[in-house]
Design a protein around this motif. Sequence first.
Motif, PDB file in Angstrom:
ATOM      1  N   PRO A 104       5.670 -19.860  77.032  1.00 15.72           N
ATOM      2  CA  PRO A 104       4.989 -19.248  78.175  1.00 15.72           C
ATOM      3  C   PRO A 104       3.531 -18.923  77.864  1.00 15.72           C
ATOM      4  N   LYS A 105       3.225 -18.754  76.579  1.00  7.72           N
ATOM      5  CA  LYS A 105       1.866 -18.385  76.149  1.00  7.72           C
ATOM      6  C   LYS A 105       1.624 -19.119  74.833  1.00  7.72           C
ATOM      7  N   VAL A 106       0.375 -19.453  74.552  1.00 10.30           N
ATOM      8  CA  VAL A 106       0.092 -20.161  73.295  1.00 10.30           C
ATOM      9  C   VAL A 106       0.281 -19.207  72.123  1.00 10.30           C
ATOM     10  N   SER A 107       1.093 -19.596  71.162  1.00 10.23           N
ATOM     11  CA  SER A 107       1.304 -18.773  69.970  1.00 10.23           C
ATOM     12  C   SER A 107       1.249 -19.663  68.727  1.00 10.23           C
ATOM     13  N   VAL A 108       0.391 -19.282  67.799  1.00 13.16           N
ATOM     14  CA  VAL A 108       0.241 -20.044  66.555  1.00 13.16           C
ATOM     15  C   VAL A 108       1.540 -19.977  65.751  1.00 13.16           C
ATOM     16  N   GLY A 109       2.015 -18.754  65.491  1.00  9.98           N
ATOM     17  CA  GLY A 109       3.205 -18.577  64.656  1.00  9.98           C
ATOM     18  C   GLY A 109       4.437 -19.228  65.271  1.00  9.98           C
ATOM     19  N   ALA A 110       4.611 -19.076  66.595  1.00  9.43           N
ATOM     20  CA  ALA A 110       5.812 -19.632  67.236  1.00  9.43           C
ATOM     21  C   ALA A 110       5.762 -21.165  67.239  1.00  9.43           C
ATOM     22  N   THR A 159     -10.236 -15.298  67.852  1.00  7.63           N
ATOM     23  CA  THR A 159     -10.110 -13.831  67.804  1.00  7.63           C
ATOM     24  C   THR A 159     -10.386 -13.300  66.400  1.00  7.63           C
ATOM     25  N   ASP A 160     -10.121 -14.122  65.383  1.00  8.90           N
ATOM     26  CA  ASP A 160     -10.330 -13.663  64.005  1.00  8.90           C
ATOM     27  C   ASP A 160     -11.810 -13.574  63.621  1.00  8.90           C
ATOM     28  N   LEU A 161     -12.717 -13.989  64.531  1.00 10.22           N
ATOM     29  CA  LEU A 161     -14.156 -13.812  64.267  1.00 10.22           C
ATOM     30  C   LEU A 161     -14.812 -12.862  65.277  1.00 10.22           C
ATOM     31  N   LYS A 164      -6.291 -19.152  54.533  1.00  9.73           N
ATOM     32  CA  LYS A 164      -5.156 -18.232  54.473  1.00  9.73           C
ATOM     33  C   LYS A 164      -4.103 -18.593  55.517  1.00  9.73           C
ATOM     34  N   ASN A 165      -4.545 -18.843  56.753  1.00  5.15           N
ATOM     35  CA  ASN A 165      -3.560 -19.067  57.811  1.00  5.15           C
ATOM     36  C   ASN A 165      -2.866 -20.423  57.709  1.00  5.15           C
ATOM     37  N   SER A 166      -3.368 -21.301  56.839  1.00  3.00           N
ATOM     38  CA  SER A 166      -2.670 -22.561  56.567  1.00  3.00           C
ATOM     39  C   SER A 166      -1.712 -22.379  55.413  1.00  3.00           C
ATOM     40  N   LYS A 195      -9.140 -11.546  74.402  1.00  2.00           N
ATOM     41  CA  LYS A 195      -8.092 -12.016  75.308  1.00  2.00           C
ATOM     42  C   LYS A 195      -6.785 -12.383  74.597  1.00  2.00           C
ATOM     43  N   ILE A 196      -6.747 -12.227  73.258  1.00  2.00           N
ATOM     44  CA  ILE A 196      -5.517 -12.601  72.544  1.00  2.00           C
ATOM     45  C   ILE A 196      -4.691 -11.361  72.199  1.00  2.00           C
ATOM     46  N   PHE A 197      -5.321 -10.359  71.606  1.00  2.31           N
ATOM     47  CA  PHE A 197      -4.581  -9.166  71.181  1.00  2.31           C
ATOM     48  C   PHE A 197      -5.027  -7.949  71.985  1.00  2.31           C
ATOM     49  N   GLU A 198      -4.080  -7.022  72.199  1.00  3.29           N
ATOM     50  CA  GLU A 198      -4.385  -5.902  73.104  1.00  3.29           C
ATOM     51  C   GLU A 198      -5.104  -4.743  72.412  1.00  3.29           C
ATOM     52  N   GLU A 214       1.133  -5.019  69.216  1.00  2.00           N
ATOM     53  CA  GLU A 214       2.590  -5.007  69.070  1.00  2.00           C
ATOM     54  C   GLU A 214       3.084  -6.268  68.339  1.00  2.00           C
ATOM     55  N   ARG A 215       2.558  -7.415  68.688  1.00  2.00           N
ATOM     56  CA  ARG A 215       2.876  -8.699  68.058  1.00  2.00           C
ATOM     57  C   ARG A 215       4.378  -8.976  67.916  1.00  2.00           C
ATOM     58  N   PRO A 216       5.055  -9.159  69.040  1.00  2.00           N
ATOM     59  CA  PRO A 216       6.497  -9.441  68.987  1.00  2.00           C
ATOM     60  C   PRO A 216       6.779 -10.854  68.462  1.00  2.00           C
ATOM     61  N   ILE A 217       8.081 -11.169  68.236  1.00  2.00           N
ATOM     62  CA  ILE A 217       8.439 -12.510  67.760  1.00  2.00           C
ATOM     63  C   ILE A 217       9.418 -13.186  68.731  1.00  2.00           C
ATOM     64  N   ASN A 218       9.389 -12.735  70.005  1.00  2.00           N
ATOM     65  CA  ASN A 218      10.338 -13.285  70.983  1.00  2.00           C
ATOM     66  C   ASN A 218      10.190 -14.796  71.163  1.00  2.00           C
ATOM     67  N   TYR A 219       8.968 -15.329  71.084  1.00  2.00           N
ATOM     68  CA  TYR A 219       8.792 -16.790  71.264  1.00  2.00           C
ATOM     69  C   TYR A 219       9.399 -17.561  70.096  1.00  2.00           C
ATOM     70  N   HIS A 220       9.322 -16.969  68.890  1.00  5.31           N
ATOM     71  CA  HIS A 220       9.931 -17.616  67.720  1.00  5.31           C
ATOM     72  C   HIS A 220      11.444 -17.710  67.954  1.00  5.31           C
ATOM     73  N   MET A 260       3.823  -7.838  55.280  1.00  5.96           N
ATOM     74  CA  MET A 260       3.123  -9.001  55.850  1.00  5.96           C
ATOM     75  C   MET A 260       3.915  -9.596  57.013  1.00  5.96           C
ATOM     76  N   ARG A 261       3.312  -9.527  58.197  1.00  4.07           N
ATOM     77  CA  ARG A 261       3.955 -10.031  59.402  1.00  4.07           C
ATOM     78  C   ARG A 261       4.296 -11.513  59.300  1.00  4.07           C
ATOM     79  N   ALA A 262       3.430 -12.268  58.610  1.00  6.05           N
ATOM     80  CA  ALA A 262       3.636 -13.726  58.531  1.00  6.05           C
ATOM     81  C   ALA A 262       4.909 -14.083  57.762  1.00  6.05           C
TER      82      ALA A 262
END
Length: 416
Positions: A162-168, A306-308, A24-26, A328-331, A121-127, A92-94
């Motif tokens: 500043p932080k690892v982000s898959v989407g960004a 985190t998805d597992l 899915k994430n691909s 450690k990824i999502f709050e 919250e999942r912001p998109i500031n890095y994008h 869908m956030r994606a």
Amino acid sequence: MSNDRLIIQGGKPLFGDVKISGAKNSVLPLISISLLFDKSFTLKNVPDLADTRLMIKLINALGIMTKFYDGTIDFHGEPQNIEAPKELVSKMRASILVLAPLLSKRHNALIPMPGGCEIGERPINYHIDALKQLGAETFLKNGFLRATLPQGRFTGNEIKFPKVSVGATECAIMAAALAIGKTKIYNAAKEPEIVDLGNCLNLAGANIKGLGTSIIEIEGVSNLNPVTYSVIPDRIEAGSFAIIAGITKGEINLLNSNPKDLKVFFEKLKKTNVNVEIYNNTVKVKGISEINAVNIHTEPHPGFPTDLQAQFMSLMCIANGKSIIEEKIFENRFMHVPELSKMKASIKIDGNKAIVNGLNQLKGASVKATDLRASMSLIAASLSANGESIVNDLSHLKRGYENFEEKLFNIGANIR
Ligand code: UD1
């Protein structure tokens, strides 16, 4: 919200083969890059998921024609519109993944802000920051993001996340692929889905190096050539069924999987006393009577995904002893905890840690699926529990697990 629910009679070991679907994430970023092609593009091994269909609808709304049949999507045409419909983005956030390709091809985009979601919250500031580094201008107004590319093409630059982000990271790769000059991304995400996106773009003529490492270098090219590309197997689906083998004390063969993408997960699973045998693309997972308590903390790839986390917590609920699960990824990714507690699990939350006191057996209950991965943790727990469980609101599960009812049924699950 749908009223779909699954009624599960638990306590039965599950045996058999599960063919793992495309990831899915691909597939979501891979569908977005159809906007970058001039003419055609074909994807294979596409999972038929609610999220896949939403993403297809979104790029259809932007003007790309598609044909989705037998795990294949044929894409034709170029984007005609620049506005992403709110009713699709809000589901869908994606959806934000269309932003960079849209800017690249049309130099303009209007996207409703995806907002928060169940797990934080999942912001998109890095994008947004990455796109600005490459020459975009952005404005936020009345819940909409308007973006433009005044120079008509992205211009290569250095991007330091500043932080690892898959989407960004995906956003930056998609923007840089057709940019003028060279882009260097520091602190890039190393997830297999990032590598998959880059491999597909490279096959189409892009020049992306360093995939799977924290520094990715991209030399922009002027266009992409038509290609046919096959999506990698879904490592989260594979991990979820591995947990089901362990928690039900059964034996499941994960066919068509990619075990090297789940190294840390399988190491942890072995420590719980679940037997894991790896043969190329097949993994044999066998639950042995006693489950050991094992601590985990989630991390960007190659760490524990985190998805597992939620599914692993279900297994720890029946382990021998106490385990600490740190997110450690999502709050806010412990929504499954109150539901597992309804099944008599003993879990205490302390900040971003869940302390699980393993019990011999969970008890069937009526529970509510709150997000995609939490749904699977509740199904795994219900399959092992004593008596009947009802997992309500399956709409979340359908977002990310292809044919899950059929797959569970085929390994002997007692489900309605
Ligand atoms: C992707 C996956 C999701 C997975 C997650 C982490 C897809 C479609 N989804 O989500 O299944 O759980 O990676 O492996 O691939 N962040 C910011 N600002 C941003 C972007 C992210 O602060 O602009 C934060 C997030 O709130 C989060 C962290 O960075 O705390 C990582 O999020 P990210 O890797 O971006 O997750 P997604 O790409 O949304």
